[in-house]
Design a protein around this motif. Structure first.
Motif, PDB file in Angstrom:
ATOM      1  N   MET A 175       1.601  -4.214  -9.243  1.00 45.59           N
ATOM      2  CA  MET A 175       0.252  -4.289  -8.728  1.00 45.59           C
ATOM      3  C   MET A 175       0.172  -3.674  -7.343  1.00 45.59           C
ATOM      4  O   MET A 175      -0.813  -3.043  -7.018  1.00 45.59           O
ATOM      5  CB  MET A 175      -0.220  -5.738  -8.710  1.00 45.59           C
ATOM      6  N   GLY A 176       1.148  -3.856  -6.498  1.00 47.61           N
ATOM      7  CA  GLY A 176       1.151  -3.251  -5.179  1.00 47.61           C
ATOM      8  C   GLY A 176       0.521  -4.117  -4.104  1.00 47.61           C
ATOM      9  O   GLY A 176       0.290  -5.311  -4.287  1.00 47.61           O
ATOM     10  N   ALA A 177       0.250  -3.475  -2.976  1.00 47.90           N
ATOM     11  CA  ALA A 177      -0.281  -4.184  -1.808  1.00 47.90           C
ATOM     12  C   ALA A 177      -1.635  -4.808  -2.118  1.00 47.90           C
ATOM     13  O   ALA A 177      -2.400  -4.306  -2.931  1.00 47.90           O
ATOM     14  CB  ALA A 177      -0.397  -3.226  -0.633  1.00 47.90           C
ATOM     15  N   ILE A 178      -1.900  -5.914  -1.433  1.00 43.70           N
ATOM     16  CA  ILE A 178      -3.159  -6.632  -1.604  1.00 43.70           C
ATOM     17  C   ILE A 178      -3.727  -6.928  -0.218  1.00 43.70           C
ATOM     18  O   ILE A 178      -2.985  -7.159   0.732  1.00 43.70           O
ATOM     19  CB  ILE A 178      -2.940  -7.933  -2.410  1.00 43.70           C
ATOM     20  N   THR A 179      -5.042  -6.869  -0.124  1.00 43.66           N
ATOM     21  CA  THR A 179      -5.723  -7.198   1.128  1.00 43.66           C
ATOM     22  C   THR A 179      -6.466  -8.508   0.934  1.00 43.66           C
ATOM     23  O   THR A 179      -7.191  -8.669  -0.044  1.00 43.66           O
ATOM     24  CB  THR A 179      -6.726  -6.094   1.523  1.00 43.66           C
ATOM     25  N   THR A 180      -6.269  -9.427   1.853  1.00 47.77           N
ATOM     26  CA  THR A 180      -7.013 -10.675   1.825  1.00 47.77           C
ATOM     27  C   THR A 180      -8.014 -10.660   2.968  1.00 47.77           C
ATOM     28  O   THR A 180      -7.691 -10.253   4.081  1.00 47.77           O
ATOM     29  CB  THR A 180      -6.090 -11.907   1.893  1.00 47.77           C
ATOM     30  N   ILE A 181      -9.234 -11.049   2.666  1.00 47.83           N
ATOM     31  CA  ILE A 181     -10.285 -11.120   3.676  1.00 47.83           C
ATOM     32  C   ILE A 181     -10.755 -12.570   3.711  1.00 47.83           C
ATOM     33  O   ILE A 181     -11.219 -13.109   2.711  1.00 47.83           O
ATOM     34  CB  ILE A 181     -11.450 -10.165   3.351  1.00 47.83           C
ATOM     35  N   VAL A 182     -10.582 -13.179   4.881  1.00 46.92           N
ATOM     36  CA  VAL A 182     -10.888 -14.592   5.042  1.00 46.92           C
ATOM     37  C   VAL A 182     -12.008 -14.742   6.066  1.00 46.92           C
ATOM     38  O   VAL A 182     -11.883 -14.267   7.197  1.00 46.92           O
ATOM     39  CB  VAL A 182      -9.643 -15.384   5.497  1.00 46.92           C
ATOM     40  N   VAL A 216      -8.604 -10.004   8.268  1.00 46.37           N
ATOM     41  CA  VAL A 216      -8.288  -9.016   7.235  1.00 46.37           C
ATOM     42  C   VAL A 216      -6.796  -8.737   7.348  1.00 46.37           C
ATOM     43  O   VAL A 216      -6.338  -8.240   8.384  1.00 46.37           O
ATOM     44  CB  VAL A 216      -9.104  -7.715   7.423  1.00 46.37           C
ATOM     45  N   ALA A 217      -6.052  -9.086   6.316  1.00 42.28           N
ATOM     46  CA  ALA A 217      -4.598  -8.906   6.357  1.00 42.28           C
ATOM     47  C   ALA A 217      -4.122  -8.241   5.074  1.00 42.28           C
ATOM     48  O   ALA A 217      -4.641  -8.515   3.990  1.00 42.28           O
ATOM     49  CB  ALA A 217      -3.906 -10.252   6.537  1.00 42.28           C
ATOM     50  N   ARG A 218      -3.146  -7.361   5.229  1.00 44.56           N
ATOM     51  CA  ARG A 218      -2.561  -6.686   4.073  1.00 44.56           C
ATOM     52  C   ARG A 218      -1.168  -7.254   3.823  1.00 44.56           C
ATOM     53  O   ARG A 218      -0.392  -7.445   4.744  1.00 44.56           O
ATOM     54  CB  ARG A 218      -2.479  -5.175   4.318  1.00 44.56           C
ATOM     55  N   TRP A 219      -0.900  -7.502   2.534  1.00 45.46           N
ATOM     56  CA  TRP A 219       0.376  -8.076   2.104  1.00 45.46           C
ATOM     57  C   TRP A 219       1.009  -7.174   1.056  1.00 45.46           C
ATOM     58  O   TRP A 219       0.313  -6.488   0.320  1.00 45.46           O
ATOM     59  CB  TRP A 219       0.138  -9.474   1.516  1.00 45.46           C
ATOM     60  N   GLU A 220       2.318  -7.213   0.954  1.00 44.31           N
ATOM     61  CA  GLU A 220       3.040  -6.386  -0.014  1.00 44.31           C
ATOM     62  C   GLU A 220       2.642  -6.689  -1.449  1.00 44.31           C
ATOM     63  O   GLU A 220       2.644  -5.795  -2.291  1.00 44.31           O
ATOM     64  CB  GLU A 220       4.548  -6.566   0.146  1.00 44.31           C
ATOM     65  N   GLN A 275     -12.063 -17.179   1.127  1.00 38.76           N
ATOM     66  CA  GLN A 275     -11.022 -16.163   1.030  1.00 38.76           C
ATOM     67  C   GLN A 275     -11.175 -15.389  -0.268  1.00 38.76           C
ATOM     68  O   GLN A 275     -11.377 -15.965  -1.330  1.00 38.76           O
ATOM     69  CB  GLN A 275      -9.634 -16.808   1.062  1.00 38.76           C
ATOM     70  N   ASN A 276     -11.069 -14.070  -0.149  1.00 36.26           N
ATOM     71  CA  ASN A 276     -11.107 -13.196  -1.314  1.00 36.26           C
ATOM     72  C   ASN A 276     -10.003 -12.160  -1.171  1.00 36.26           C
ATOM     73  O   ASN A 276      -9.727 -11.682  -0.066  1.00 36.26           O
ATOM     74  CB  ASN A 276     -12.470 -12.500  -1.429  1.00 36.26           C
ATOM     75  N   ASN A 277      -9.396 -11.794  -2.286  1.00 33.32           N
ATOM     76  CA  ASN A 277      -8.293 -10.837  -2.285  1.00 33.32           C
ATOM     77  C   ASN A 277      -8.705  -9.567  -3.015  1.00 33.32           C
ATOM     78  O   ASN A 277      -9.402  -9.623  -4.026  1.00 33.32           O
ATOM     79  CB  ASN A 277      -7.065 -11.452  -2.942  1.00 33.32           C
ATOM     80  N   TYR A 278      -8.229  -8.430  -2.507  1.00 35.90           N
ATOM     81  CA  TYR A 278      -8.647  -7.132  -3.035  1.00 35.90           C
ATOM     82  C   TYR A 278      -7.464  -6.179  -3.163  1.00 35.90           C
ATOM     83  O   TYR A 278      -6.536  -6.215  -2.368  1.00 35.90           O
ATOM     84  CB  TYR A 278      -9.668  -6.472  -2.087  1.00 35.90           C
ATOM     85  N   LEU A 279      -7.560  -5.305  -4.162  1.00 41.84           N
ATOM     86  CA  LEU A 279      -6.650  -4.172  -4.278  1.00 41.84           C
ATOM     87  C   LEU A 279      -7.356  -2.967  -3.682  1.00 41.84           C
ATOM     88  O   LEU A 279      -8.569  -2.819  -3.808  1.00 41.84           O
ATOM     89  CB  LEU A 279      -6.318  -3.889  -5.749  1.00 41.84           C
ATOM     90  N   GLU A 280      -6.599  -2.100  -3.047  1.00 42.45           N
ATOM     91  CA  GLU A 280      -7.185  -0.907  -2.444  1.00 42.45           C
ATOM     92  C   GLU A 280      -7.746   0.003  -3.529  1.00 42.45           C
ATOM     93  O   GLU A 280      -7.069   0.309  -4.503  1.00 42.45           O
ATOM     94  CB  GLU A 280      -6.123  -0.170  -1.644  1.00 42.45           C
TER      95      GLU A 280
END
Length: 115
Positions: free
Chosen positions: A1-8, A58-62, A98-103
């Motif tokens: 799936m790859g990196a994910i961005t969480t926006i809180v 806004v944080a990006r995770w592996e 909190q919501n999580n997103y793929l680029e």
């Protein structure tokens, strides 16, 4: 799936903004920064005091898995230091979304050069 961005999104009564920000800076941030899988993050503060959210992180995770583990580990470590994060949020009237997103598309400003 790859990196994910969480926006809180964080919302709270105006009188608790400074206390919340201090708690986030002093207690939450140092723990989150040590979590495996964190790529980077930006903690945004409102410009308009009447806006719906005082802070947006806004944080990006592996990966989604590392993000989920980091959330669990962060709460656990803070609790181990004698602080229940949800109790502090409740005391300050903080609500969290909190919501999580793929680029989907990456973009940036184009270079403008004199011809």
């Amino acid at each position: 799936m790859g990196a994910i961005t969480t926006i809180v999104h964080f919302s709270m009564p105006a009188q608790n903004v400074e206390r919340f920000f201090a708690f986030w800076q002093e207690t939450i941030r140092p723990v989150v920064e040590r979590q495996p899988g964190l790529l980077d993050g930006v903690f945004h503060r409102y410009v308009d005091a009447d806006g719906p959210f005082q802070f947006i992180n806004v944080a990006r995770w592996e990966s989604a898995e590392l993000l989920a583990e980091a959330l669990r580990s962060t709460a656990e470590e803070i609790r181990g230091n004698g602080v229940e994060m949800l109790d502090v949020f409740s005391e300050l009237g903080v609500t969290v979304s909190q919501n999580n997103y793929l680029e989907a598309v990456r973009y940036r400003a184009e270079d403008v050069r004199d011809l």
